[in-house]
Structure formats: structure tokens, C-alpha cells
Enzyme design. Structure first.
Site, mmCIF file in Angstrom:
data_model
loop_
_atom_site.group_PDB
_atom_site.id
_atom_site.type_symbol
_atom_site.label_atom_id
_atom_site.label_comp_id
_atom_site.label_asym_id
_atom_site.label_seq_id
_atom_site.Cartn_x
_atom_site.Cartn_y
_atom_site.Cartn_z
ATOM 1 N N LEU A 235 0.748 -6.203 3.374
ATOM 2 C CA LEU A 235 0.258 -6.705 4.652
ATOM 3 C C LEU A 235 -0.789 -5.756 5.216
ATOM 4 C CD1 LEU A 235 3.549 -7.950 6.321
ATOM 5 C CD2 LEU A 235 2.119 -9.022 4.581
ATOM 6 N N GLY B 214 4.118 -5.872 0.853
ATOM 7 C CA GLY B 214 3.775 -7.295 0.780
ATOM 8 C C GLY B 214 3.210 -7.703 -0.582
ATOM 9 N N ASN C 211 8.193 -0.507 -0.044
ATOM 10 C CA ASN C 211 8.181 0.851 0.518
ATOM 11 C C ASN C 211 8.219 0.874 2.034
ATOM 12 O OD1 ASN C 211 5.576 -0.324 0.457
ATOM 13 N ND2 ASN C 211 4.633 1.667 0.793
ATOM 14 N N GLU C 212 8.599 -0.255 2.658
ATOM 15 C CA GLU C 212 8.545 -0.369 4.127
ATOM 16 C C GLU C 212 9.152 0.821 4.861
ATOM 17 O OE1 GLU C 212 8.854 -2.863 2.143
ATOM 18 O OE2 GLU C 212 7.639 -4.509 2.899
HETATM 19 N N1 CO8 Z 1 -3.463 -2.287 5.443
HETATM 20 C C1 CO8 Z 1 -4.626 -1.896 5.999
HETATM 21 N N2 CO8 Z 1 -5.481 -1.034 5.430
HETATM 22 C C2 CO8 Z 1 -5.132 -0.532 4.217
HETATM 23 C C3 CO8 Z 1 -3.929 -0.877 3.584
HETATM 24 C C4 CO8 Z 1 -3.060 -1.805 4.242
HETATM 25 N N3 CO8 Z 1 -1.894 -2.210 3.723
HETATM 26 N N4 CO8 Z 1 -3.858 -0.214 2.408
HETATM 27 C C5 CO8 Z 1 -4.974 0.523 2.325
HETATM 28 N N5 CO8 Z 1 -5.763 0.351 3.393
HETATM 29 C C6 CO8 Z 1 -7.073 0.939 3.660
HETATM 30 C C7 CO8 Z 1 -7.065 2.455 3.594
HETATM 31 O O1 CO8 Z 1 -6.681 3.003 4.826
HETATM 32 C C8 CO8 Z 1 -8.508 2.751 3.264
HETATM 33 O O2 CO8 Z 1 -9.273 2.567 4.444
HETATM 34 P P1 CO8 Z 1 -10.636 3.422 4.709
HETATM 35 O O3 CO8 Z 1 -11.536 3.086 3.559
HETATM 36 O O4 CO8 Z 1 -11.103 2.923 6.023
HETATM 37 O O5 CO8 Z 1 -10.205 4.867 4.730
HETATM 38 C C9 CO8 Z 1 -8.878 1.606 2.317
HETATM 39 O O6 CO8 Z 1 -7.951 0.558 2.601
HETATM 40 C C10 CO8 Z 1 -8.785 1.967 0.857
HETATM 41 O O7 CO8 Z 1 -7.509 2.519 0.591
HETATM 42 P P2 CO8 Z 1 -7.289 3.804 -0.343
HETATM 43 O O8 CO8 Z 1 -8.422 4.735 -0.213
HETATM 44 O O9 CO8 Z 1 -5.924 4.323 -0.056
HETATM 45 O O10 CO8 Z 1 -7.350 3.108 -1.796
HETATM 46 P P3 CO8 Z 1 -6.687 3.607 -3.158
HETATM 47 O O11 CO8 Z 1 -7.286 2.768 -4.221
HETATM 48 O O12 CO8 Z 1 -6.751 5.104 -3.270
HETATM 49 O O13 CO8 Z 1 -5.121 3.253 -3.009
HETATM 50 C C11 CO8 Z 1 -3.277 1.800 -2.432
HETATM 51 C C12 CO8 Z 1 -4.719 1.909 -2.949
HETATM 52 C C13 CO8 Z 1 -2.306 2.393 -3.460
HETATM 53 C C14 CO8 Z 1 -2.955 0.332 -2.218
HETATM 54 C C15 CO8 Z 1 -3.158 2.614 -1.105
HETATM 55 O O14 CO8 Z 1 -4.218 2.213 -0.254
HETATM 56 C C16 CO8 Z 1 -1.876 2.423 -0.360
HETATM 57 O O15 CO8 Z 1 -0.844 2.955 -0.745
HETATM 58 N N6 CO8 Z 1 -1.908 1.641 0.747
HETATM 59 C C17 CO8 Z 1 -0.806 1.440 1.614
HETATM 60 C C18 CO8 Z 1 0.068 0.367 1.089
HETATM 61 C C19 CO8 Z 1 1.226 0.115 1.984
HETATM 62 O O16 CO8 Z 1 2.039 0.982 2.252
HETATM 63 N N7 CO8 Z 1 1.343 -1.118 2.456
HETATM 64 C C20 CO8 Z 1 2.421 -1.496 3.300
HETATM 65 C C21 CO8 Z 1 1.980 -2.526 4.267
HETATM 66 S S1 CO8 Z 1 3.390 -3.141 5.177
HETATM 67 C C22 CO8 Z 1 3.906 -4.539 4.363
HETATM 68 O O17 CO8 Z 1 3.262 -5.035 3.477
HETATM 69 C C23 CO8 Z 1 5.201 -5.206 4.740
HETATM 70 C C24 CO8 Z 1 5.539 -5.021 6.145
HETATM 71 C C25 CO8 Z 1 6.800 -5.748 6.556
HETATM 72 C C26 CO8 Z 1 6.917 -5.703 8.083
HETATM 73 C C27 CO8 Z 1 8.292 -5.563 8.574
HETATM 74 C C28 CO8 Z 1 8.272 -5.166 10.032
HETATM 75 C C29 CO8 Z 1 9.490 -5.674 10.749
#
Ligand code: CO8
Length: 260
Positions: free
Chosen positions: A66, A111, A135-136
Site C-alpha cells: 500500500l 500489500g 511486515n506490517e
Molecule cells: N509507499 C509509499 N512510498 C514508498 C513505498 C510505499 N509502500 N515503498 C517505497 N516508497 C518510496 C520510497 O520512500 C522512495 O521514495 P523517494 O524516491 O522519494 O525517496 C521510493 O519509493 C523508492 O523506494 P526505495 O528507494 O526504497 O526503492 P528500493 O528499490 O531500494 O526498495 C522496496 C524497494 C524493497 C519495496 C522498499 O522501497 C521498501 O521496503 N518499501 C517499503 C515497503 C513497505 O513496508 N510497505 C508497507 C506498506 S503498508 C501495507 O502495504 C499494508 C498496510 C495495512 C494497513 C493496516 C492498518 C490498520
């Protein structure tokens, strides 16, 4: 081939191959989810389409899950609208009559993992730099019950307890071991393998397979269907809490810092 804003779609016989393309990391924002759901619904109604392969058109990432920006410093109304779209994506995929295969050619956290485990079969690229999992908790947030249910239906209760509490991200070989993915292949073989697997699944008469799938998934789907509004309210109340917003802010800062 169909070129949409957030994906490329092409058909091989009766199978749609959807390559997700929401740069940089295929995060699932409201626009993406809306377009995605409309397309899946169209495919669902198209009698000539019997299978769907989901893969990424972005390097190294299947989907980053997400879009955190949809949950950070947003009004309760926007959060509610966003959550409804997330529910819709899950309902469409988990309840699909098509054979669905995830060709996971990159990392697939949260997500992204959810999207993968809604599919009937998962093939992951055998690259130790990729990871997959719910990993939430690492973000200080809690996966909702239907994320948990989908995980339990995939890897069982005990493994889900550990995976979800610790917010574990698994390497491809670990994911294979716990049954979170079904098969590992070298990255350049992922689509051919997905297509071959699809042929095998499509050899089963549709009606028998569809009824079986539906019988196995119906209780899980009904649980959300009868609680959608409550689930939205719960999400909005939770995500807009100061303490949760603070956690998300810290996680975002960590993502940025990791980069520099
Ligand atoms: N949302 C928004 N922005 C993101 C996300 C995301 N999920 N993931 C990455 N970005 C952004 C980064 O901040 C970065 O932004 P900027 O260029 O402005 O600095 C850009 O995207 C590129 O990211 P990376 O440089 O980190 O790219 P890599 O290729 O090195 O890594 C990964 C890719 C492995 C995907 C890494 O970005 C990562 O680990 N991202 C986080 C993933 C994550 O933890 N997602 C969880 C989202 S929560 C969810 O899906 C379920 C929520 C359920 C809700 C329940 C509440 C009750």
C-alpha cells in the site's frame, strides 16, 4: 496489448498477462487500485479470458504494498475511501473465477504479499535480494483480519502467528520452505513458467475448479463482506491516531535515510 496508466496488458490465448507499472515501486495508491479493479472486473466478465498472470514491469520490485502516502497525514474521509479500494482489490482477486498466478519478479512486502497470496499459485524469482511477507508490525501497524486470514489459508496458523507478529520478510528460499510461494525459478524464466503452469491449471474443467475454489474461499470472503463498513471505520480510527501517524512518519524517514 493494452497500455494503461498503471499497467500493460496483453493476451496469450485465453490468458491476460498484467504487468504492473506504477513507478518507482508499484505502490498501491487509490488511482492504481481503482484502475486495477475496473480491469479485473472487465476480465472477469470476459468469457474468453480464463486466466490472469500478475507480474511487475518495474525492476527489482513486484509491489511495495500500500502507498504509505495514502495513509499519512490524510483526512479520515480520504483514508476511508482508500481502504474501500484496498478491500475491493482483495475481494476481486480472492474471489476471482479466473485462474490467477503471481509471477513475483521482485520484492513483495505487505500489500504486495497480500496481492500475491490472493492468487491460486505463486512463482517467485530466485534472487536472494528479494523478499516477501506481511511486515506490517515493523511499521507499527496491524494487518487487518482478512490479511491474516489469507496468510493463514496459505501457510497455516502457526507459521502465520510467527510471520505476522514479527512482521517477517522472507527470502525466496525461506518463502518456498514455509509454502508462502509455490515455486522458485531463475528470473528470466518466470513468465514462461507462469504460462506453462497456467496451461496445467486451465486443463481442469472451469466449472469444477471454480466451484472448488469458491467453496474453499467463501467463508473468508463472507467474513469481510458482512463487515466492510465496520472494517473501514476500524481502519480509519486506527490509522488516524497520533501514535500511529508518528510510527508511519518514522518508517517513511527510515525509508528515505536508507537510501542516502
Ligand atoms: N509507499 C509509499 N512510498 C514508498 C513505498 C510505499 N509502500 N515503498 C517505497 N516508497 C518510496 C520510497 O520512500 C522512495 O521514495 P523517494 O524516491 O522519494 O525517496 C521510493 O519509493 C523508492 O523506494 P526505495 O528507494 O526504497 O526503492 P528500493 O528499490 O531500494 O526498495 C522496496 C524497494 C524493497 C519495496 C522498499 O522501497 C521498501 O521496503 N518499501 C517499503 C515497503 C513497505 O513496508 N510497505 C508497507 C506498506 S503498508 C501495507 O502495504 C499494508 C498496510 C495495512 C494497513 C493496516 C492498518 C490498520
Amino acid at each position: 496489448p493494452v497500455e494503461k496508466f498503471h499497467y500493460r496488458l496483453h493476451f496469450v490465448h485465453s490468458v491476460a498477462v498484467m504487468r504492473l507499472q506504477n513507478p518507482p515501486v508499484n505502490s498501491l495508491n487509490l488511482d492504481f487500485l481503482t484502475e486495477f479493479c475496473i480491469t479485473v472486473e472487465k476480465l472477469e466478465m470476459d468469457k474468453s479470458c480464463r486466466g490472469l498472470i500478475l507480474t511487475s514491469n518495474q525492476p527489482k520490485v513486484f509491489s511495495a504494498g500500500l502507498d504509505i502516502m495514502e495513509m499519512y497525514e490524510k483526512s479520515p474521509e480520504s483514508c476511508g475511501e482508500f481502504w474501500k479500494a484496498v478491500q475491493e482489490m482483495w475481494l476481486k482477486l480472492y474471489g476471482s473465477n479466473m485462474v490467477t498466478i503471481a509471477a513475483i519478479n521482485g520484492s513483495s512486502p505487505a500489500g504486495g504479499c497480500l496481492m500475491s497470496i490472493t492468487c491460486d499459485y505463486r512463482i517467485m524469482a530466485d534472487n536472494p535480494r528479494y523478499s516477501i511477507g506481511l511486515n506490517e508490525t515493523q511499521l507499527g501497524i496491524v494487518a487487518p483480519f482478512w490479511f491474516m486470514d489469507t496468510m493463514m489459508n496459505t501457510v497455516g496458523h502457526r507459521t502465520s502467528e510467527i510471520a505476522l507478529q514479527l512482521g517477517l520478510l522472507y527470502s525466496p528460499s525461506e518463502a518456498l520452505k514455509i509454502g508462502l510461494v509455490d515455486q522458485l525459478v531463475p528470473e528470466d524464466q518466470i513468465l514462461t513458467t507462469a504460462t506453462q503452469t497456467m496451461t496445467k491449471w486451465l486443463a481442469i474443467p472451469d466449472h469444477a475448479r471454480q466451484i472448488t475454489k469458491s467453496m474453499m474461499r467463501k467463508p473468508t470472503i463472507d467474513k469481510l463482506m458482512s463487515n466492510r463498513e465496520v472494517d473501514i471505520q476500524h481502519f480509519v480510527n486506527f490509522i488516524t491516531k497520533d501514535s500511529i501517524q508518528k510510527s508511519l512518519g518514522m518508517y517513511l524517514a527510515m525509508l528515505k535515510k536508507r537510501k542516502s
